[in-house]
Design a protein around this motif. Structure first.
Motif, PDB file in Angstrom:
ATOM      1  N   PHE A  94     -18.469  34.541 -45.155  1.00 32.94           N
ATOM      2  CA  PHE A  94     -19.110  35.732 -44.602  1.00 32.94           C
ATOM      3  C   PHE A  94     -20.378  36.053 -45.382  1.00 32.94           C
ATOM      4  CE2 PHE A  94     -14.955  36.023 -42.798  1.00 32.94           C
ATOM      5  CZ  PHE A  94     -15.128  36.674 -41.591  1.00 32.94           C
ATOM      6  N   GLY A  98     -21.974  41.290 -44.024  1.00 36.88           N
ATOM      7  CA  GLY A  98     -20.624  41.561 -43.553  1.00 36.88           C
ATOM      8  C   GLY A  98     -20.427  41.391 -42.066  1.00 36.88           C
ATOM      9  N   GLU A 115      -9.235  36.550 -38.440  1.00 34.74           N
ATOM     10  CA  GLU A 115      -9.972  36.905 -39.654  1.00 34.74           C
ATOM     11  C   GLU A 115     -11.025  37.973 -39.378  1.00 34.74           C
ATOM     12  OE1 GLU A 115     -11.044  36.988 -43.628  1.00 34.74           O
ATOM     13  OE2 GLU A 115      -9.332  35.959 -42.706  1.00 34.74           O
ATOM     14  N   VAL A 116     -11.780  37.833 -38.289  1.00 35.26           N
ATOM     15  CA  VAL A 116     -12.816  38.832 -38.002  1.00 35.26           C
ATOM     16  C   VAL A 116     -12.178  40.149 -37.570  1.00 35.26           C
ATOM     17  CG1 VAL A 116     -14.525  37.067 -37.454  1.00 35.26           C
ATOM     18  CG2 VAL A 116     -13.175  38.070 -35.601  1.00 35.26           C
ATOM     19  N   THR A 118      -9.414  41.394 -38.873  1.00 36.81           N
ATOM     20  CA  THR A 118      -9.016  42.078 -40.104  1.00 36.81           C
ATOM     21  C   THR A 118     -10.202  42.744 -40.787  1.00 36.81           C
ATOM     22  OG1 THR A 118      -9.279  40.115 -41.512  1.00 36.81           O
ATOM     23  CG2 THR A 118      -7.120  40.460 -40.479  1.00 36.81           C
ATOM     24  N   ARG A 119     -11.408  42.267 -40.482  1.00 35.39           N
ATOM     25  CA  ARG A 119     -12.623  42.847 -41.066  1.00 35.39           C
ATOM     26  C   ARG A 119     -13.293  43.848 -40.129  1.00 35.39           C
ATOM     27  NH1 ARG A 119     -15.118  39.451 -45.305  1.00 35.39           N
ATOM     28  NH2 ARG A 119     -13.597  37.849 -45.910  1.00 35.39           N
ATOM     29  N   SER A 120     -12.597  44.234 -39.059  1.00 33.56           N
ATOM     30  CA  SER A 120     -13.106  45.204 -38.076  1.00 33.56           C
ATOM     31  C   SER A 120     -14.413  44.741 -37.444  1.00 33.56           C
ATOM     32  CB  SER A 120     -13.303  46.586 -38.727  1.00 33.56           C
ATOM     33  OG  SER A 120     -12.087  47.095 -39.204  1.00 33.56           O
ATOM     34  N   LEU A 121     -14.472  43.461 -37.114  1.00 26.71           N
ATOM     35  CA  LEU A 121     -15.647  42.888 -36.471  1.00 26.71           C
ATOM     36  C   LEU A 121     -15.316  42.532 -35.025  1.00 26.71           C
ATOM     37  CD1 LEU A 121     -16.949  40.565 -39.332  1.00 26.71           C
ATOM     38  CD2 LEU A 121     -17.817  42.813 -38.648  1.00 26.71           C
ATOM     39  N   PRO A 197     -19.724  45.625 -35.899  1.00 25.91           N
ATOM     40  CA  PRO A 197     -18.617  46.448 -36.400  1.00 25.91           C
ATOM     41  C   PRO A 197     -18.011  47.284 -35.271  1.00 25.91           C
ATOM     42  CG  PRO A 197     -20.720  47.424 -37.012  1.00 25.91           C
ATOM     43  CD  PRO A 197     -21.038  46.094 -36.380  1.00 25.91           C
ATOM     44  N   LYS A 200     -10.992  49.047 -35.782  1.00 26.93           N
ATOM     45  CA  LYS A 200      -9.980  48.003 -35.673  1.00 26.93           C
ATOM     46  C   LYS A 200      -9.000  48.300 -34.528  1.00 26.93           C
ATOM     47  CE  LYS A 200      -8.501  46.110 -39.429  1.00 26.93           C
ATOM     48  NZ  LYS A 200      -7.786  45.823 -40.712  1.00 26.93           N
TER      49      LYS A 200
END
Length: 303
Positions: A94, A98, A115-116, A118-121, A197, A200
Motif C-alpha cells: 500500500f 493509503g 484486504e482493501v 479491512t482498510r475501509s477502501l 475511502p 466499512k
C-alpha cells in the motif's frame, strides 16, 4: 523442441519448482485437463526471467496459468510449459496515501478484496466472489456486468521474454469487455489499483448483497470455469441459452447449469471433450433461434 534440455536446466535453478507430467485438472476450477509436459512455479522475478530464457532457447511453447478459473484444458493436456507465479508475486504493497495498492499478479483476487475491505477502501466490492489471481483478472478485465477491474487500474508492469520489463499506464491499455490490449506474449507481474475511502459498514453491506445475489443466481460450489460465453450487445447470454430450453442439457459429465444457463458444470466425470460438445450445441441452438453468434469467454489450452 528441447523439453529434455529445458527440464535439465530448469531443475538446477533456485526459486523454481519443476514438475514433469503434472495433471492440469489439479490446477483448474473445472477439475478437467490432462498433463502439462512441464509445470513450473517461479517464486521470484529472477527465476521467471531465467525460466523464460531457457524456454525460448529450447523452443518450448509456454503459457502462464493463474488459478485456472477461466480455462478449459484439453484431455490430452499441453505439450509445453505451464508457468505459474509463486511467492514474490503474491504480495500487496500500500502506498503512503493509503488509497493505492500494488498487487502482485500471483495474488489471489479474493484476498485482495478482503484486504482493501479491512482498510475501509471501496472500489473492489464488485469482485467479491470472483475467483482467480490479480494477474488473470487484469489481463481479461474481469468484473461484473457493469463494473470492471480495468477502471481502477492506474498502471501495469509486465515482462516480455527476451526483452525485459515493460510499464503501461492506464491509458496505454485498451480496456474492453472481458479483454484488454495487453500483449499475449507478455507476463503480467503486478498492477497498481486506486481505491476510495468509505465507511466499512457500507462496503460490507454492498459486498454481502452482491455475494448473496451470486449465490442465488450462479452455481457457486460447483466445478465450473465461470461464464462460458460473453454477453452479446443488448442481450444476456444466459437468458438466450435458457430461452432455447437448454438448462440441464448434458453430454457425458458436462451439463448446462440449472441455476444459470451460461455456466457448464462438471458433474464429476466430465472430460474436456464433453464440455466442448455442450458449448458447440449451445452455440448452434442460440444461432439458430436468435441469429446471434455467441463468443466464448473461457480460454482453451491444449486444443
Amino acid at each position: 523442441m528441447g523439453l529434455f534440455n529445458a527440464t535439465y536446466r530448469l531443475s538446477e535453478q533456485i526459486d523454481t519448482d519443476v514438475v514433469e507430467g503434472e495433471r492440469l485438472a489439479r490446477h483448474t476450477s473445472y477439475r478437467i485437463g490432462g498433463p502439462a509436459a512441464l509445470y513450473i512455479t517461479c517464486h521470484s522475478y529472477h527465476a521467471l526471467r531465467r525460466t523464460m530464457e531457457v524456454l525460448l532457447r529450447e523452443e518450448v511453447p509456454w503459457v502462464v496459468l493463474g488459478k485456472g478459473s477461466n480455462v478449459l484444458v484439453s484431455d490430452g493436456g499441453y505439450d509445453g510449459a505451464v508457468v505459474t507465479l509463486g511467492r514474490e508475486f503474491s504480495r500487496f504493497a500500500f502506498a503512503e496515501d493509503g488509497l493505492t495498492v500494488t498487487a502482485g499478479a500471483g495474488a489471489m483476487l479474493p484476498r485482495l478484496v478482503n484486504e482493501v475491505y479491512t482498510r475501509s477502501l471501496s472500489g473492489l466490492e464488485f469482485a467479491v466472489g470472483i475467483p482467480g489471481t490479480v494477474g488473470g483478472a487484469v489481463s481479461m478485465n474481469a468484473g461484473s456486468a457493469t463494473e470492471w477491474i480495468g477502471a481502477l487500474v492506474r498502471d501495469v508492469v509486465t515482462y516480455k521474454p527476451g526483452e525485459g520489463i515493460r510499464h503501461y499506464a492506464h491509458d496505454d491499455i485498451a480496456w474492453s469487455y472481458r479483454t484488454t490490449s495487453l500483449p499475449h506474449d507478455e507476463v503480467v507481474l503486478e498492477a497498481t489499483i486506486e481505491l476510495a475511502p468509505a465507511p466499512k459498514a457500507d462496503i460490507r453491506e454492498r459486498m454481502e448483497r452482491l455475494l448473496t445475489r451470486r449465490r442465488r443466481t450462479q452455481p457457486i460450489g460447483s466445478a465450473t470455469c465461470g461464464s462460458i460465453f460473453k454477453n452479446p450487445p443488448d442481450a444476456r447470454a444466459g437468458a438466450l441459452i435458457e430461452g432455447c430450453g437448454l438448462k440441464g442439457f448434458s453430454v457425458g459429465g458436462a451439463e448446462v447449469s440449472s441455476v444459470h444457463a451460461n455456466f457448464i458444470v462438471n458433474k464429476g466425470t466430465a472430460r474436456a471433450q464433453d464440455v466442448l460438445e455442450v458449448i458447440r450445441h449451445v452455440h448452434g441452438k442460440v444461432k439458430e433461434a436468435h441469429g446471434i453468434e455467441l463468443q466464448t469467454e473461457v480460454k482453451f489450452l491444449g486444443f
